[in-house]
Design a protein around this motif. Structure first.
Motif, PDB file in Angstrom:
ATOM      1  N   GLY A 129       5.899  -1.903  -4.291  1.00 33.23           N
ATOM      2  CA  GLY A 129       4.484  -2.469  -4.127  1.00 33.23           C
ATOM      3  C   GLY A 129       4.457  -3.074  -2.870  1.00 33.23           C
ATOM      4  O   GLY A 129       5.590  -3.266  -2.253  1.00 33.23           O
ATOM      5  N   VAL A 130       3.371  -3.475  -2.273  1.00 35.36           N
ATOM      6  CA  VAL A 130       3.295  -4.009  -1.101  1.00 35.36           C
ATOM      7  C   VAL A 130       2.148  -5.136  -1.228  1.00 35.36           C
ATOM      8  O   VAL A 130       1.140  -5.105  -1.820  1.00 35.36           O
ATOM      9  CB  VAL A 130       2.819  -3.172   0.314  1.00 35.36           C
ATOM     10  N   GLY A 131       2.496  -6.254  -0.709  1.00 37.67           N
ATOM     11  CA  GLY A 131       1.480  -7.451  -0.849  1.00 37.67           C
ATOM     12  C   GLY A 131       0.578  -7.447   0.566  1.00 37.67           C
ATOM     13  O   GLY A 131       0.984  -6.640   1.448  1.00 37.67           O
TER      14      GLY A 131
ATOM     15  N   ASN B  29       8.046  -9.744 -14.314  1.00 36.36           N
ATOM     16  CA  ASN B  29       7.953  -8.188 -14.021  1.00 36.36           C
ATOM     17  C   ASN B  29       8.537  -7.528 -15.185  1.00 36.36           C
ATOM     18  O   ASN B  29       8.191  -6.632 -15.808  1.00 36.36           O
ATOM     19  CB  ASN B  29       8.829  -8.028 -12.972  1.00 36.36           C
TER      20      ASN B  29
ATOM     21  N   SER C  91      10.588  -8.882  -3.351  1.00 38.26           N
ATOM     22  CA  SER C  91      10.262 -10.242  -3.012  1.00 38.26           C
ATOM     23  C   SER C  91      10.715 -10.757  -1.256  1.00 38.26           C
ATOM     24  O   SER C  91      11.470 -11.864  -1.372  1.00 38.26           O
ATOM     25  CB  SER C  91      10.879 -11.236  -4.010  1.00 38.26           C
TER      26      SER C  91
ATOM     27  N   GLY D 260       7.790  -4.574  -8.940  1.00 41.97           N
ATOM     28  CA  GLY D 260       7.008  -5.789  -9.597  1.00 41.97           C
ATOM     29  C   GLY D 260       5.594  -5.730  -9.269  1.00 41.97           C
ATOM     30  O   GLY D 260       5.144  -4.687  -8.965  1.00 41.97           O
TER      31      GLY D 260
ATOM     32  N   ARG E 128      12.529 -16.651  -5.970  1.00 42.36           N
ATOM     33  CA  ARG E 128      12.490 -15.367  -6.539  1.00 42.36           C
ATOM     34  C   ARG E 128      14.036 -14.513  -6.637  1.00 42.36           C
ATOM     35  O   ARG E 128      14.685 -15.381  -5.636  1.00 42.36           O
ATOM     36  CB  ARG E 128      11.592 -14.413  -5.641  1.00 42.36           C
TER      37      ARG E 128
ATOM     38  N   ASP F  91      12.692  -6.890  -8.020  1.00 41.07           N
ATOM     39  CA  ASP F  91      12.705  -8.260  -8.078  1.00 41.07           C
ATOM     40  C   ASP F  91      12.259  -8.970  -9.241  1.00 41.07           C
ATOM     41  O   ASP F  91      11.647  -8.200 -10.112  1.00 41.07           O
ATOM     42  CB  ASP F  91      11.691  -8.473  -6.573  1.00 41.07           C
TER      43      ASP F  91
HETATM   44  C1  6PG Z   1       6.463  -8.994  -7.181  1.00 46.66           C
HETATM   45  C2  6PG Z   1       6.365  -7.682  -6.411  1.00 46.66           C
HETATM   46  C3  6PG Z   1       5.667  -7.598  -5.407  1.00 46.66           C
HETATM   47  C4  6PG Z   1       4.568  -6.678  -5.667  1.00 46.66           C
HETATM   48  C5  6PG Z   1       3.522  -6.871  -4.370  1.00 46.66           C
HETATM   49  C6  6PG Z   1       2.257  -5.839  -5.053  1.00 46.66           C
HETATM   50  O1  6PG Z   1       7.067  -9.386  -7.968  1.00 46.66           O
HETATM   51  O2  6PG Z   1       5.285  -9.420  -7.210  1.00 46.66           O
HETATM   52  O3  6PG Z   1       7.515  -7.116  -6.490  1.00 46.66           O
HETATM   53  O4  6PG Z   1       6.269  -7.048  -4.128  1.00 46.66           O
HETATM   54  O5  6PG Z   1       5.059  -5.296  -5.633  1.00 46.66           O
HETATM   55  O6  6PG Z   1       3.174  -7.997  -4.193  1.00 46.66           O
HETATM   56  O7  6PG Z   1       1.616  -6.477  -6.284  1.00 46.66           O
HETATM   57  P1  6PG Z   1       0.313  -5.800  -6.999  1.00 46.66           P
HETATM   58  O8  6PG Z   1       0.818  -4.617  -7.423  1.00 46.66           O
HETATM   59  O9  6PG Z   1       0.121  -6.886  -8.272  1.00 46.66           O
HETATM   60  O10 6PG Z   1      -0.656  -5.726  -6.066  1.00 46.66           O
END
Ligand code: 6PG
Length: 254
Positions: A144-146, A84, A153, A42, A180, A72
């Motif tokens: 990805g990683v926040g 997403n 999520s 996402g 989520r 997610d």
């Molecule tokens: C979501 C994601 C979340 C995302 C990270 C990075 O639905 O938001 O799955 O885990 O991968 O938040 O988001 P960016 O790529 O926008 O930095």
């Protein structure tokens, strides 16, 4: 015992997205005849990868053999700007010859999110063959990683971090004031290959916390992204120069 984490740093998003696209091509080649199960990440980062796949790998990927899932989804309709699925549909799935019955949208906009998560889990179990752990083993999971260390999520401090019996769950995210749907660690860690795609300076601090040496004894496993360690699969972190700034001397990156 998990395999070592592979960290690859690229000068820019171009090299990173080509590497990720080639990973999907390799996963298809490894599974020469059967279906290839992939879970899309996402967030916004994957958009660059989706465009790369649609524009440069249109004839290199056997799209008709893919089963595409989502790791997610937000609690929005499929065509909402935050969806997403909507991003993947616009940038990739509407531009390649994948039968739409092989694209499995996560129905996170349903009112009964728990029931919807259970149905999605059953769809995964029906279509994704089990791996060494007995759980459905995706050929490839992109994540990805926040900046807070969440992935998919799976947010810090939320109940789903401890969900081990389920594969897909509904998750309340108080920090965002929303709900989520998400893969659990059980499903992510059953994968044959997991790749984190991380771009930009704003991610350098969290990358350092997850991949760098433990600070004041706090192991990275306390962060959701640090708990992604497929015991029978490969784990790669694909970083651009900016996201890697906290763990690699930028001067060492070609
Ligand atoms: C979501 C994601 C979340 C995302 C990270 C990075 O639905 O938001 O799955 O885990 O991968 O938040 O988001 P960016 O790529 O926008 O930095």
């Amino acid at each position: 015992m998990s395999l070592p984490i592979r960290i690859q740093v690229f000068p820019d998003a171009g090299g990173l997205t080509h590497h990720a696209a080639r990973t999907l091509r390799e996963a298809c080649a490894r599974n020469a005849e059967g279906r290839v199960a992939v879970a899309l990440s996402g967030g916004a980062t994957p958009a660059l990868l989706y465009r790369r796949l649609a524009e440069d790998y249109l004839h290199e990927i056997p799209w008709g053999r893919l089963e595409v899932f989502f790791g997610d989804e937000r609690a929005v309709s499929p065509h909402h700007a935050d969806s997403n699925y909507g991003l993947a549909l616009r940038e990739l799935l509407s531009r390649v010859p994948i039968p739409m019955e092989q694209v499995h949208r996560m129905p996170a906009g349903e009112s009964d999110l728990e029931l919807a998560a259970q149905c999605y889990e059953e769809e995964v179990q029906r279509l994704v063959p089990p791996g060494p752990l007995g759980d459905p083993a995706f050929d490839l999971v992109w994540l990805g990683v926040g900046e807070d260390g969440h992935t998919a999520s799976l947010f810090p401090g939320t109940a789903t971090l401890s969900s081990t019996e389920s594969l897909v769950v509904a998750n309340d995210v108080p920090r965002l004031g929303t709900r989520r749907m998400t893969f659990t660690f059980t499903l992510i860690n059953a994968a044959r290959r997991v790749q984190f795609l991380v771009l930009g300076r704003e991610k350098a601090a969290i990358v350092e916390r997850v991949l760098g040496p433990p600070r004041d004894g706090a192991p990275s496993e306390l962060l959701p992204a640090g708990r992604v360690r497929p015991p029978h699969g490969t784990l790669e972190w694909l970083l651009d120069r900016e996201a890697a700034a906290g763990i690699v001397d930028p001067g060492l990156i070609a």
